[in-house]
Design a protein around this motif. Structure first.
Motif, PDB file in Angstrom:
ATOM      1  N   SER A  61       0.838  -1.229   0.007  1.00  0.00           N
ATOM      2  CA  SER A  61      -0.056  -0.113  -0.024  1.00  0.00           C
ATOM      3  C   SER A  61       0.987   1.330   0.028  1.00  0.00           C
ATOM      4  CB  SER A  61      -0.817   0.116   1.210  1.00  0.00           C
ATOM      5  OG  SER A  61      -1.618   1.088   1.081  1.00  0.00           O
ATOM      6  N   TRP A  62       1.820   1.132   0.790  1.00  0.00           N
ATOM      7  CA  TRP A  62       2.694   2.605   0.985  1.00  0.00           C
ATOM      8  C   TRP A  62       3.543   2.823  -0.420  1.00  0.00           C
ATOM      9  CZ3 TRP A  62       2.398   6.469   3.606  1.00  0.00           C
ATOM     10  CH2 TRP A  62       1.851   6.536   4.797  1.00  0.00           C
ATOM     11  N   LEU A  63       3.935   1.581  -0.785  1.00  0.00           N
ATOM     12  CA  LEU A  63       4.736   1.671  -2.020  1.00  0.00           C
ATOM     13  C   LEU A  63       3.950   1.964  -3.445  1.00  0.00           C
ATOM     14  CD1 LEU A  63       7.396  -1.479  -1.621  1.00  0.00           C
ATOM     15  CD2 LEU A  63       7.954   1.110  -1.272  1.00  0.00           C
ATOM     16  N   THR A  64       3.019   1.845  -3.320  1.00  0.00           N
ATOM     17  CA  THR A  64       1.802   2.337  -4.498  1.00  0.00           C
ATOM     18  C   THR A  64       1.978   3.720  -4.899  1.00  0.00           C
ATOM     19  OG1 THR A  64      -0.150   2.980  -3.246  1.00  0.00           O
ATOM     20  CG2 THR A  64       0.102   0.653  -4.248  1.00  0.00           C
ATOM     21  N   ASN A  65       2.818   4.440  -3.928  1.00  0.00           N
ATOM     22  CA  ASN A  65       2.837   5.996  -4.154  1.00  0.00           C
ATOM     23  C   ASN A  65       4.150   6.000  -4.593  1.00  0.00           C
ATOM     24  OD1 ASN A  65       0.290   6.712  -2.736  1.00  0.00           O
ATOM     25  ND2 ASN A  65       1.465   6.314  -0.906  1.00  0.00           N
ATOM     26  N   GLY A  66       5.092   5.115  -4.670  1.00  0.00           N
ATOM     27  CA  GLY A  66       6.479   5.293  -5.208  1.00  0.00           C
ATOM     28  C   GLY A  66       7.483   4.610  -4.545  1.00  0.00           C
ATOM     29  N   GLU A 126      11.206 -11.939  -3.293  1.00  0.00           N
ATOM     30  CA  GLU A 126      11.177 -13.176  -4.035  1.00  0.00           C
ATOM     31  C   GLU A 126      10.034 -13.512  -4.789  1.00  0.00           C
ATOM     32  OE1 GLU A 126      11.655 -15.978  -0.738  1.00  0.00           O
ATOM     33  OE2 GLU A 126      13.663 -15.027   0.007  1.00  0.00           O
ATOM     34  N   ASN A 127       8.715 -12.893  -4.423  1.00  0.00           N
ATOM     35  CA  ASN A 127       7.649 -13.154  -5.257  1.00  0.00           C
ATOM     36  C   ASN A 127       7.527 -12.220  -6.351  1.00  0.00           C
ATOM     37  OD1 ASN A 127       6.215 -15.478  -3.997  1.00  0.00           O
ATOM     38  ND2 ASN A 127       6.485 -14.477  -2.164  1.00  0.00           N
ATOM     39  N   HIS A 128       8.572 -11.415  -6.567  1.00  0.00           N
ATOM     40  CA  HIS A 128       8.499 -10.271  -7.773  1.00  0.00           C
ATOM     41  C   HIS A 128       7.687  -9.413  -7.779  1.00  0.00           C
ATOM     42  CE1 HIS A 128      11.377 -13.139  -9.608  1.00  0.00           C
ATOM     43  NE2 HIS A 128      10.423 -14.324  -9.348  1.00  0.00           N
ATOM     44  N   ILE A 129       6.919  -8.978  -6.388  1.00  0.00           N
ATOM     45  CA  ILE A 129       6.043  -8.026  -5.985  1.00  0.00           C
ATOM     46  C   ILE A 129       6.887  -6.497  -5.859  1.00  0.00           C
ATOM     47  CG2 ILE A 129       4.295  -7.244  -4.687  1.00  0.00           C
ATOM     48  CD1 ILE A 129       3.469  -9.686  -6.196  1.00  0.00           C
ATOM     49  N   ILE A 130       8.240  -6.466  -5.362  1.00  0.00           N
ATOM     50  CA  ILE A 130       8.941  -5.473  -5.096  1.00  0.00           C
ATOM     51  C   ILE A 130      10.183  -5.545  -5.740  1.00  0.00           C
ATOM     52  CG2 ILE A 130       7.533  -4.557  -3.248  1.00  0.00           C
ATOM     53  CD1 ILE A 130      10.181  -5.170  -1.653  1.00  0.00           C
ATOM     54  N   THR A 131      10.721  -4.547  -6.310  1.00  0.00           N
ATOM     55  CA  THR A 131      12.427  -4.699  -6.433  1.00  0.00           C
ATOM     56  C   THR A 131      13.159  -3.989  -5.529  1.00  0.00           C
ATOM     57  OG1 THR A 131      12.419  -2.853  -8.099  1.00  0.00           O
ATOM     58  CG2 THR A 131      12.086  -4.746  -9.023  1.00  0.00           C
ATOM     59  N   ARG A 132      14.356  -4.275  -5.172  1.00  0.00           N
ATOM     60  CA  ARG A 132      15.033  -3.701  -4.431  1.00  0.00           C
ATOM     61  C   ARG A 132      16.408  -3.170  -5.095  1.00  0.00           C
ATOM     62  NH1 ARG A 132      20.037  -5.586  -1.309  1.00  0.00           N
ATOM     63  NH2 ARG A 132      20.236  -4.826   0.673  1.00  0.00           N
ATOM     64  N   THR A 133      16.729  -1.709  -5.288  1.00  0.00           N
ATOM     65  CA  THR A 133      17.812  -1.227  -5.792  1.00  0.00           C
ATOM     66  C   THR A 133      18.709  -0.597  -5.042  1.00  0.00           C
ATOM     67  OG1 THR A 133      15.998  -0.558  -7.542  1.00  0.00           O
ATOM     68  CG2 THR A 133      18.323   0.654  -7.813  1.00  0.00           C
ATOM     69  N   VAL A 134      20.301  -1.048  -5.067  1.00  0.00           N
ATOM     70  CA  VAL A 134      21.229  -0.756  -4.303  1.00  0.00           C
ATOM     71  C   VAL A 134      21.909   0.241  -5.137  1.00  0.00           C
ATOM     72  CG1 VAL A 134      23.275  -1.473  -2.923  1.00  0.00           C
ATOM     73  CG2 VAL A 134      21.390  -2.980  -3.091  1.00  0.00           C
ATOM     74  N   TYR A 135      22.160   1.381  -4.612  1.00  0.00           N
ATOM     75  CA  TYR A 135      23.071   2.483  -5.349  1.00  0.00           C
ATOM     76  C   TYR A 135      24.463   2.479  -4.738  1.00  0.00           C
ATOM     77  CZ  TYR A 135      18.315   4.194  -6.747  1.00  0.00           C
ATOM     78  OH  TYR A 135      17.140   4.156  -7.226  1.00  0.00           O
ATOM     79  N   ALA A 136      25.470   2.699  -5.628  1.00  0.00           N
ATOM     80  CA  ALA A 136      26.768   2.771  -5.302  1.00  0.00           C
ATOM     81  C   ALA A 136      27.149   4.092  -4.668  1.00  0.00           C
ATOM     82  CB  ALA A 136      27.681   2.457  -6.634  1.00  0.00           C
ATOM     83  N   GLU A 157      -0.091  -3.596 -10.255  1.00  0.00           N
ATOM     84  CA  GLU A 157      -1.338  -3.951 -10.734  1.00  0.00           C
ATOM     85  C   GLU A 157      -2.139  -4.203  -9.400  1.00  0.00           C
ATOM     86  OE1 GLU A 157      -1.332  -7.507 -13.323  1.00  0.00           O
ATOM     87  OE2 GLU A 157       0.034  -6.429 -14.526  1.00  0.00           O
ATOM     88  N   LEU A 158      -1.496  -4.304  -8.219  1.00  0.00           N
ATOM     89  CA  LEU A 158      -2.323  -4.396  -7.071  1.00  0.00           C
ATOM     90  C   LEU A 158      -3.015  -2.942  -6.489  1.00  0.00           C
ATOM     91  CD1 LEU A 158       0.323  -6.287  -4.860  1.00  0.00           C
ATOM     92  CD2 LEU A 158      -1.861  -7.213  -5.745  1.00  0.00           C
ATOM     93  N   LYS A 159      -2.476  -2.152  -6.976  1.00  0.00           N
ATOM     94  CA  LYS A 159      -2.912  -0.734  -6.783  1.00  0.00           C
ATOM     95  C   LYS A 159      -4.523  -0.609  -6.608  1.00  0.00           C
ATOM     96  CE  LYS A 159      -2.149   4.299  -6.857  1.00  0.00           C
ATOM     97  NZ  LYS A 159      -1.252   5.585  -7.126  1.00  0.00           N
ATOM     98  N   PRO A 160      -5.352  -0.879  -7.867  1.00  0.00           N
ATOM     99  CA  PRO A 160      -6.656  -0.793  -7.743  1.00  0.00           C
ATOM    100  C   PRO A 160      -7.245  -1.857  -6.819  1.00  0.00           C
ATOM    101  CG  PRO A 160      -5.870  -1.632  -9.800  1.00  0.00           C
ATOM    102  CD  PRO A 160      -4.979  -1.189  -8.805  1.00  0.00           C
ATOM    103  N   ILE A 161      -6.888  -3.018  -6.612  1.00  0.00           N
ATOM    104  CA  ILE A 161      -7.270  -4.088  -5.741  1.00  0.00           C
ATOM    105  C   ILE A 161      -6.999  -3.371  -4.289  1.00  0.00           C
ATOM    106  CG2 ILE A 161      -6.474  -6.476  -4.735  1.00  0.00           C
ATOM    107  CD1 ILE A 161      -5.694  -6.962  -7.664  1.00  0.00           C
ATOM    108  N   ILE A 162      -6.051  -2.920  -3.833  1.00  0.00           N
ATOM    109  CA  ILE A 162      -5.665  -2.350  -2.489  1.00  0.00           C
ATOM    110  C   ILE A 162      -6.619  -1.242  -2.361  1.00  0.00           C
ATOM    111  CG2 ILE A 162      -4.049  -1.018  -1.152  1.00  0.00           C
ATOM    112  CD1 ILE A 162      -1.821  -2.821  -2.564  1.00  0.00           C
ATOM    113  N   LEU A 163      -6.895  -0.245  -3.151  1.00  0.00           N
ATOM    114  CA  LEU A 163      -7.990   0.792  -3.155  1.00  0.00           C
ATOM    115  C   LEU A 163      -9.242   0.153  -2.674  1.00  0.00           C
ATOM    116  CD1 LEU A 163      -6.727   3.471  -5.906  1.00  0.00           C
ATOM    117  CD2 LEU A 163      -6.547   3.465  -3.294  1.00  0.00           C
ATOM    118  N   GLN A 164      -9.613  -0.808  -3.541  1.00  0.00           N
ATOM    119  CA  GLN A 164     -10.935  -1.432  -3.295  1.00  0.00           C
ATOM    120  C   GLN A 164     -11.214  -2.039  -2.015  1.00  0.00           C
ATOM    121  OE1 GLN A 164     -11.403  -4.279  -6.585  1.00  0.00           O
ATOM    122  NE2 GLN A 164     -12.547  -2.638  -7.724  1.00  0.00           N
TER     123      GLN A 164
END
Length: 119
Positions: free
Chosen positions: A40-45, A73-83, A99-106
């Protein structure tokens, strides 16, 4: 309550049900209060670990780490490490995660309506 052992009948039943029922499969991935609130928090970016921790004050750092790993692991989020020094790490939803955003809003709308009925 611990993790279900992979040799247990309960684990096997859960696996079979998830294999046959897409709704159960989805619920197993995003089910639970922490995974859902993180998404839910990550739907904002993009967010950093510390930002997520501040946004979800009752979650422990260990639980947040475990949930982020599970979602990655379930490919729902990505983790990016900056050098950079100190290292910068951000988390964001993947395409399928967004794609979860409208489901979370509902779910939020349904939860609000249901809560009013039970007051």
């Amino acid at each position: 309550m611990g993790k279900i052992k992979e040799t247990s009948t309960n684990f096997e039943n859960k696996k079979v049900l998830a294999d046959e029922c897409a709704e159960v499969y989805a619920a197993n991935i995003i089910g639970g209060q922490w995974s859902l609130v993180i998404c839910s928090w990550l739907t904002n970016g993009k967010m950093r670990f510390g930002e997520l921790k501040k946004s979800i004050p009752n979650i422990t750092e260990r639980m947040l780490t475990l949930q982020l790993r599970k979602l990655e692991e379930n490919h729902i989020i990505t983790r990016t490490v900056y050098a950079e020094v100190p290292p910068k790490v951000t988390y964001e939803l993947t395409e399928i995660g967004y794609e979860l955003k409208p489901i979370i809003l509902q779910m939020e709308q349904w939860g609000t309506r249901h809560k009013k009925l039970n007051l």
